[in-house]
Enzyme design. Sequence first.
Site, PDB file in Angstrom:
ATOM      1  N   SER A 149       0.845  -1.191   0.000  1.00 51.03           N
ATOM      2  CA  SER A 149       0.000   0.000   0.000  1.00 51.03           C
ATOM      3  C   SER A 149       0.873   1.231   0.000  1.00 51.03           C
ATOM      4  CB  SER A 149      -0.872   0.020   1.246  1.00 51.03           C
ATOM      5  OG  SER A 149      -0.060   0.287   2.374  1.00 51.03           O
ATOM      6  N   LYS A 150       0.309   2.302  -0.556  1.00 48.21           N
ATOM      7  CA  LYS A 150       1.167   3.479  -0.721  1.00 48.21           C
ATOM      8  C   LYS A 150       1.418   4.198   0.581  1.00 48.21           C
ATOM      9  CE  LYS A 150      -2.440   6.431  -2.636  1.00 48.21           C
ATOM     10  NZ  LYS A 150      -3.043   6.705  -3.900  1.00 48.21           N
ATOM     11  N   ARG A 151       0.677   3.833   1.609  1.00 52.80           N
ATOM     12  CA  ARG A 151       0.979   4.434   2.916  1.00 52.80           C
ATOM     13  C   ARG A 151       2.315   3.928   3.443  1.00 52.80           C
ATOM     14  NH1 ARG A 151      -4.088   3.943   2.731  1.00 52.80           N
ATOM     15  NH2 ARG A 151      -4.168   1.803   3.479  1.00 52.80           N
ATOM     16  N   LYS A 152       2.652   2.699   3.079  1.00 54.41           N
ATOM     17  CA  LYS A 152       3.863   2.112   3.648  1.00 54.41           C
ATOM     18  C   LYS A 152       5.007   2.043   2.655  1.00 54.41           C
ATOM     19  CE  LYS A 152       1.625  -0.349   7.265  1.00 54.41           C
ATOM     20  NZ  LYS A 152       0.976  -1.583   7.590  1.00 54.41           N
ATOM     21  N   LEU A 153       4.690   2.202   1.390  1.00 60.52           N
ATOM     22  CA  LEU A 153       5.697   1.916   0.375  1.00 60.52           C
ATOM     23  C   LEU A 153       5.357   2.727  -0.862  1.00 60.52           C
ATOM     24  CD1 LEU A 153       7.526  -1.016   0.139  1.00 60.52           C
ATOM     25  CD2 LEU A 153       6.085  -1.107  -1.844  1.00 60.52           C
TER      26      LEU A 153
END
Length: 530
Positions: free
Chosen positions: A252-256
């Site tokens: 997910s773009k929150r983490k990566l």
Amino acid sequence: MEVVTRIAPSPTGDPHVGTAYIGLFNYVFAKRHGGRFVFRLEDTDRQRYQPEAEQRLLEMFEWLGIEPDEGPELGGANGPYRQSERLEIYRRHADLLLETGKAYRAFETAEELEAMRLEQKRLGRPLGYDGRGRSVPREEQERRAAAGEPHVIRLVTPDEGEVTFVDRLRGEVSIPASEVRDQVLFKSDGYPTYHLANVVDDHLMGVTHVIRAEEWIPSTPLHVLLYRAFGWDAPEFIHMPLLRNPDRSKVSKRKLDTSVDSYRQQGILPEALLNFLATMGWSMPDGREFFSVAEMTERFDIDRVSLGGPIFDLKKLRFFNAKYLRDLLPLEEVADRVEPLFRAAGYEWDDDDYLLDVVDVLRPRAETLMDLVDQAGYFFRDTLRYDEAARKQLAAGQSHLQDVERELSMLEFFDYDGVDDMLRDYVQAQAVGMGKVLMPLRAALTGTTQAPSVTDLIVILGKEESLRRIGAALTFIDAGLPDDDPQRALEEEKARKAAEAEARTSHKKSVGAERAAKARASGASEEGPR
Ligand code: GLU
């Protein structure tokens, strides 16, 4: 039967690494079996629609070299390939289901549905649409629809039993029919749902194998019921493992960083990204780590996909990229790719051999194209800025710089061996460590201590420019190394120690086999950070 696969992205947000991943496997599978790979844009969710996303998706596949055989721009026998241009087709197919009693129009308002949900909750019953609209007579449904009453179209699904499908990688997957629950096929805004459009298109486009991420498994039973309702054979289903964040949650773009464009901007090479993605849940039968899409296609076997969630490991991606940059791509190819980036950075050069030399000498030290841009600056700048470690070296190396300036200016044969011999002879005559001479020189030539071999630097920069830089450094030393803030003493000390530690542990890598051989033949070696 010709194999047909597809990638069916929705035009929302940045082109996602997951789309590249699934696209790659669909492409390779189709090509392995001599089939076709279709690009279809699933743009019926008008709320999330982003007009520029389609172009970016197509560009991503073009950049990757994963080119569809049919698609919105290419056309093809089964177009159009944008779902928003196929609304009439979905409507016709929904009508077909209405006529055969496999679907019905349902008129519940949002409030009614909410009341139903609260009631289910209160009674502790499973939540979901309870099929109440089925009992409205067909004539009444048609009359209310004709009068313009808002409604949806729902599929009649079994109330009991299980819905089962076969996933090629997982075997039989079953869910209780109660979980499918007369799902909506057509929304009140006049657009089909993903489910209807997806199934109709896969059928009409002749898709034989649906290869998609495992997050779609819960939708597949409904799709299977839809195929049955139409009387069609379902394609084969292959759900790929989800890419995971390092903490194993779904990527997910929150983490990566999940944007392919962003990796591209960082100077990740398409070959490396694809090779990296290919190793997510798959491996070459012979265990080879580095391979091209063509090699993957030759040996591809979908049954070798393993289901343990593959981790999207940035370190591994950079490692792959470095491998392509340093070893796997020809020098000219790397130079071609970095050239526009150098130009964008304002670097200028007259002679393309200069570009090749710079890339040749820097690429063993770079992980991305942007690393090359960052590191190459001193090759293209007239005025150098000396970093802390370089200043320190200059301060300590004044007399050696003066000597080498003189030696170099007198050097008759200016070539690799000539420069290398000159430096070696000088160091020997001084009876000091190589680093004592070479580090100040490296600092004078580049403004940094993190640079390639001094011989390479002098040869690439040329005699005149090297002399000019040494002269400029001496002037700078004479001026008392301005900007030499005493408060920075601590920092400088740290930088010096780090540079020394690196000098001790560094390996002596050569720049190109030819140069390495020459260096060995002349017995030259260097100390200093590489
Ligand atoms: N439009 C869906 C997506 O965005 C397609 C899923 C499928 O492949 O069926 O991924």
